[in-house]
Motif scaffolding. Structure first.
Motif, short mmCIF file in Angstrom:
data_model
loop_
_atom_site.label_atom_id
_atom_site.label_comp_id
_atom_site.label_asym_id
_atom_site.label_seq_id
_atom_site.Cartn_x
_atom_site.Cartn_y
_atom_site.Cartn_z
N GLY A 163 -0.17 4.90 3.67
CA GLY A 163 -0.68 5.89 2.99
C GLY A 163 -2.32 5.80 2.22
N LEU A 164 -2.68 4.83 3.28
CA LEU A 164 -3.98 5.10 2.58
C LEU A 164 -5.30 6.13 3.21
N LEU A 165 -6.07 6.67 2.25
CA LEU A 165 -6.53 7.33 2.95
C LEU A 165 -7.73 7.53 4.36
N SER A 167 -7.03 12.34 6.73
CA SER A 167 -6.66 12.08 7.18
C SER A 167 -5.40 10.79 6.33
N ARG A 168 -4.35 10.55 6.67
CA ARG A 168 -3.36 9.32 6.29
C ARG A 168 -3.27 8.25 6.86
N LEU A 180 2.01 6.09 -2.55
CA LEU A 180 3.19 7.73 -3.21
C LEU A 180 2.40 7.19 -4.53
N LEU A 181 2.14 6.91 -5.86
CA LEU A 181 1.68 7.26 -6.81
C LEU A 181 -0.07 7.76 -6.83
N TYR A 182 -0.83 7.20 -5.88
CA TYR A 182 -1.47 8.21 -6.58
C TYR A 182 -2.90 8.58 -5.87
N VAL A 183 -2.37 8.87 -4.17
CA VAL A 183 -3.14 9.46 -3.50
C VAL A 183 -2.44 11.04 -3.41
N HIS A 195 0.58 -1.12 -0.58
CA HIS A 195 0.04 0.17 0.35
C HIS A 195 1.24 1.10 -0.54
N GLN A 196 1.61 0.95 0.85
CA GLN A 196 2.84 2.55 0.82
C GLN A 196 3.36 2.53 -0.25
#
Length: 453
Positions: free
Chosen positions: A110-112, A105-106, A94-97, A89-90
């Motif tokens: 890195g997830l919402l 918050s995250r 990094l690419l799409y969030v 997920h990390q």
């Protein structure tokens, strides 16, 4: 139509000539220069993910072929859900969030995470006074002791009013502190809210200004995360009800605390948080005016948030150091106690024997020295250490994959190398080694290329 209408000619007058696109903009590079260290460090993030998935596959295979099966399947679940999936997920987030403020918050992966649904004006001492006067308990920080206490309270249904909360991030920083209220002495059910200080000079979308932002949700039970399969709290879908509960408890305890609301701070929406729980909100942002609360309600608990991230090595680096020592101890026992030298039918020449001893000592000391140099932010030392760990991991995992008969030690040993590499490629370690000696993050200026006329 809603909102204030701006006359069209004021901003967009009727063109009197045929419109043209204008001069093409200057070509700007995407962000800052990427150094060789960043390239290698980023590559090892992918390497660590591949090795973790490889090791998880070995555990899964052993879980179906060895007995007791459940022991190996539990080990697979721990490695896969707490190491492999978070790193996956990390990497992708990094690419799409987005890395800018979007009202969410995250998580550490890195997830919402939880939505930002509350703001405050006032200093930190005022917030502590207002929350404690309203019957809220300051959550403990995550330590070995508090983590163990949380596990015991969950298993034994034992009350833990100050149980720590998981870390959520805003403006690139973990929440400064959190408050909570346990419900009926049940550690699985609680009101809780996290707080972040707003950076100096930063304004909300639309131009508003506040001193603090917060995210409040209600934990209704304990379950598995839909995205990582980790054990986590499941929150109630109606986060606006929790937001209003926080506001009302604070204003009931101190009626002098004012409030104003940013209507439609965000669009009303429904989505999922970092644990996969459904959330819905009307998009409004109440702002509690807690200035002066500390004078009206003095409190004995006024912890001050301190930004120590640039002064103390992160826990993940200490973990890597501890595993290096453990691996060195295991290697020494195997090297010196297994009669390894006799396999070579070594001659009686003393220099030859001392040479073999020197190799063994070097394989123990070199990683230790590289870890020590990583603590003092030597980038080349960290890169060399990750290369050594990667080579060792591939060798151990290859043996575990091809060996027909294996014992517990043979399968468990690769986990040390895999976890060490995951620790060294974790965000806090990358940030620590990426700092200058004075504690400031290096931020090269962006390169702007102006095309020739």
């Amino acid at each position: 139509m809603r909102g204030t209408m701006v006359p069209v000619p004021t901003r967009y007058p009727v063109p009197l000539t045929p419109p043209t696109y204008g001069k093409a903009p200057a070509k700007v590079t995407a962000g800052r220069r990427v150094g060789l260290y960043s390239v290698f460090d980023g590559a090892f993030i992918i390497v660590s993910l591949v090795l973790t998935l490889w090791y998880a596959g070995i555990l899964l295979r052993q879980g179906f072929s060895w007995s007791p099966h459940m022991l190996w399947l539990v080990a697979f679940w721990i490695i896969f859900t707490y190491l492999a999936l978070p790193r996956l997920h990390q990497l992708f987030t990094l690419l799409y969030v987005p890395d800018y403020f979007i009202g969410r918050s995250r998580t550490g992966d890195g997830l919402l995470g939880d939505p930002i649904n509350l703001a405050l004006d006032g200093n930190e001492e005022d917030i502590h006074s207002a929350m404690q006067a309203a019957g809220w308990t300051l959550a403990d920080e995550i330590t070995l002791r508090s983590a163990w206490g949380m596990v015991v309270s969950a298993l034994l249904k034992r009350s833990y009013p100050a149980a720590p909360v998981s870390g959520l991030y805003l403006f690139g920083k973990r929440h400064a502190f959190a408050y909570q209220q346990e419900v009926d002495g049940n550690p699985n059910r609680r009101h809780h809210v996290r707080f972040w200080p707003v950076p100096d000079g930063w304004t909300l979308p639309g131009g508003g200004h506040v001193d603090w932002l917060a995210a409040g949700t209600y934990d209704r039970s304990v379950g598995l995360s839909a995205f990582t399969l980790q054990i986590t709290h499941k929150i109630d879908e109606d986060i606006d009800r929790e937001r209003d509960y926080i506001v009302n408890t604070v204003r009931y305890a101190d009626p002098e605390i004012g409030i104003h609301v940013f209507d439609e701070f965000s669009t009303a929406y429904h989505h999922r948080n970092g644990g996969g729980d459904r959330i819905r909100t009307d998009g409004n942002l109440p702002v509690l005016e807690v200035d002066g609360a500390a004078e009206r309600n003095p409190t004995s608990i006024t912890p001050q948030t301190q930004d120590n991230e640039h002064h103390l090595p992160p826990m993940t680096l200490w973990l890597a150091a501890g595993l290096t020592v453990l691996q060195a101890v295991i290697f020494s026992i195997v090297w010196w106690g297994s009669g390894w030298f006799s396999l070579f039918d070594a001659p009686e020449d003393a220099a030859y024997r001392w040479g073999l001893h020197a190799i063994g000592v070097g394989m123990v000391l070199v990683p230790a020295v590289l870890v020590a140099l990583t603590f003092v932010r030597r980038r080349w030392a960290k890169i060399l250490l990750m290369i050594l760990i990667t080579v060792n991991s591939i060798n151990e995992l290859a043996d575990a994959s091809t060996s027909a008969t294996m014992g517990f030690i043979n399968v468990a040993t690769p986990s040390l190398s895999v976890i060490m590499l995951l620790a060294l490629t974790a965000g806090p370690v990358r940030d620590w080694v990426g700092l200058e000696r004075g504690g400031q993050v290096e931020k090269p200026e962006p390169t702007v290329k102006i095309p020739a006329a």
